[in-house]
Write a protein that holds these residues in place. Structure first.
Motif, mmCIF file in Angstrom:
data_model
loop_
_atom_site.group_PDB
_atom_site.id
_atom_site.type_symbol
_atom_site.label_atom_id
_atom_site.label_comp_id
_atom_site.label_asym_id
_atom_site.label_seq_id
_atom_site.Cartn_x
_atom_site.Cartn_y
_atom_site.Cartn_z
ATOM 1 N N ASP A 140 0.809 -1.223 0.000
ATOM 2 C CA ASP A 140 0.000 0.000 0.000
ATOM 3 C C ASP A 140 0.838 1.267 0.000
ATOM 4 O O ASP A 140 0.338 2.343 0.293
ATOM 5 C CB ASP A 140 -0.934 0.003 1.207
ATOM 6 N N TRP A 141 2.124 1.180 -0.343
ATOM 7 C CA TRP A 141 2.937 2.384 -0.337
ATOM 8 C C TRP A 141 2.502 3.333 -1.455
ATOM 9 O O TRP A 141 2.300 2.933 -2.599
ATOM 10 C CB TRP A 141 4.406 2.034 -0.513
ATOM 11 N N GLY A 142 2.380 4.626 -1.082
ATOM 12 C CA GLY A 142 2.007 5.645 -2.058
ATOM 13 C C GLY A 142 3.080 6.690 -2.266
ATOM 14 O O GLY A 142 2.953 7.552 -3.143
ATOM 15 N N GLY A 179 3.002 7.854 -5.968
ATOM 16 C CA GLY A 179 2.179 6.984 -6.801
ATOM 17 C C GLY A 179 2.131 5.588 -6.213
ATOM 18 O O GLY A 179 2.510 5.382 -5.054
ATOM 19 N N ALA A 180 1.630 4.645 -6.981
ATOM 20 C CA ALA A 180 1.558 3.251 -6.515
ATOM 21 C C ALA A 180 2.949 2.639 -6.556
ATOM 22 O O ALA A 180 3.397 2.149 -7.597
ATOM 23 C CB ALA A 180 0.586 2.455 -7.380
ATOM 24 N N ARG A 211 -0.691 4.927 0.834
ATOM 25 C CA ARG A 211 -1.478 5.704 -0.113
ATOM 26 C C ARG A 211 -2.470 6.606 0.606
ATOM 27 O O ARG A 211 -3.008 7.547 0.005
ATOM 28 C CB ARG A 211 -2.194 4.758 -1.079
ATOM 29 N N TYR A 213 -1.448 8.313 3.054
ATOM 30 C CA TYR A 213 -0.495 9.285 3.596
ATOM 31 C C TYR A 213 -0.066 8.977 5.026
ATOM 32 O O TYR A 213 0.581 9.800 5.673
ATOM 33 C CB TYR A 213 -1.050 10.719 3.514
#
Length: 227
Positions: A140-142, A179-180, A211, A213
């Motif tokens: 789920d890193w954004g 982003g993704a 994502r 934040y």
């Protein structure tokens, strides 16, 4: 009568020798015919830069069913792209100009029987783009913040569907990528005049966010710089 008796006795006690001509004598087995060498596995393709070299010991890629000692030779075509030399069983390929070539390695036994393997050779220019890649375990890193060090950075370009902001830093560059963020893949690329110095580059993830934040620990995220 006495002389006749002596003659008959001599005839009765005479040794008779018979010579056989029917092929009963044992025949020694013929030695097995010499067999040619064989390829064993596949010699990996070579990808190098102009003026760089790659070496490979080809002895493990050939075998001889008779246990003969093998000798090795090699050629490359086209010879304008790369050159090849052989010392014992070690083959050395040198990049000359950008392009593709094929090296042919021949293993020969003492009787002259041989086997061949072909090796694909790709030679690239020393200048060009290199990729900054990430490996991490979060889905789920954004966003991530990287610190990348190395001899020179120019023309940074984000990977598709990602955004990039950069700030010069001492000995390198600090980069924000949004982003993704992939678990494994390219974040951005940059131009270098000498990709032969790629081992001098390195990097680390200093910050990460979901994502949504929310702050994330960089954990075991790893950065690599690759062609």
């Amino acid at each position: 009568m006495k002389r006749l008796a002596i003659v008959l006795l001599a005839a009765a006690t005479a040794t008779v020798t018979v010579y056989s001509c029917g092929g009963d004598e044992p025949v020694a087995p013929q030695p097995p015919a010499n067999r040619p060498p064989q390829g064993s596995g596949t010699i990996p393709a070579a990808r190098i830069l102009v003026d760089d070299v790659v070496t490979v010991d080809v002895s493990s890629y050939f075998s001889d069913p008779d246990g003969d000692r093998l000798s090795y030779t090699a050629t490359v075509s086209p010879s304008t792209v790369a050159s090849v030399t052989v010392s014992g069983s070690v083959v050395t390929i040198t990049g000359l100009t950008r392009g593709d070539a094929v090296a042919t390695v021949t293993a020969s036994d003492p009787a002259g029987l041989s086997a061949q393997q072909q090796v694909g050779v790709n030679v690239d220019d020393r200048f060009g783009y290199v990729n900054v890649n990430i490996r991490q375990s979060q889905r789920d890193w954004g966003a991530v913040v990287l610190f990348v060090v190395g001899p020179m950075f120019d023309s940074l370009q984000a990977a598709p569907d990602l955004t990039l902001y950069q700030v010069p830093a001492d000995g390198g560059v600090r980069v924000f990528v949004g982003g993704a963020i992939p678990e494994s893949g390219t974040l951005f690329r940059f131009w270098t005049d000498d990709r032969g110095r790629i081992r001098e580059y390195g990097g680390q993830v200093s910050e990460a966010a979901a994502r949504t934040y929310e702050q994330r620990s960089p954990g075991g995220a790893r950065i690599t710089v690759e062609r």
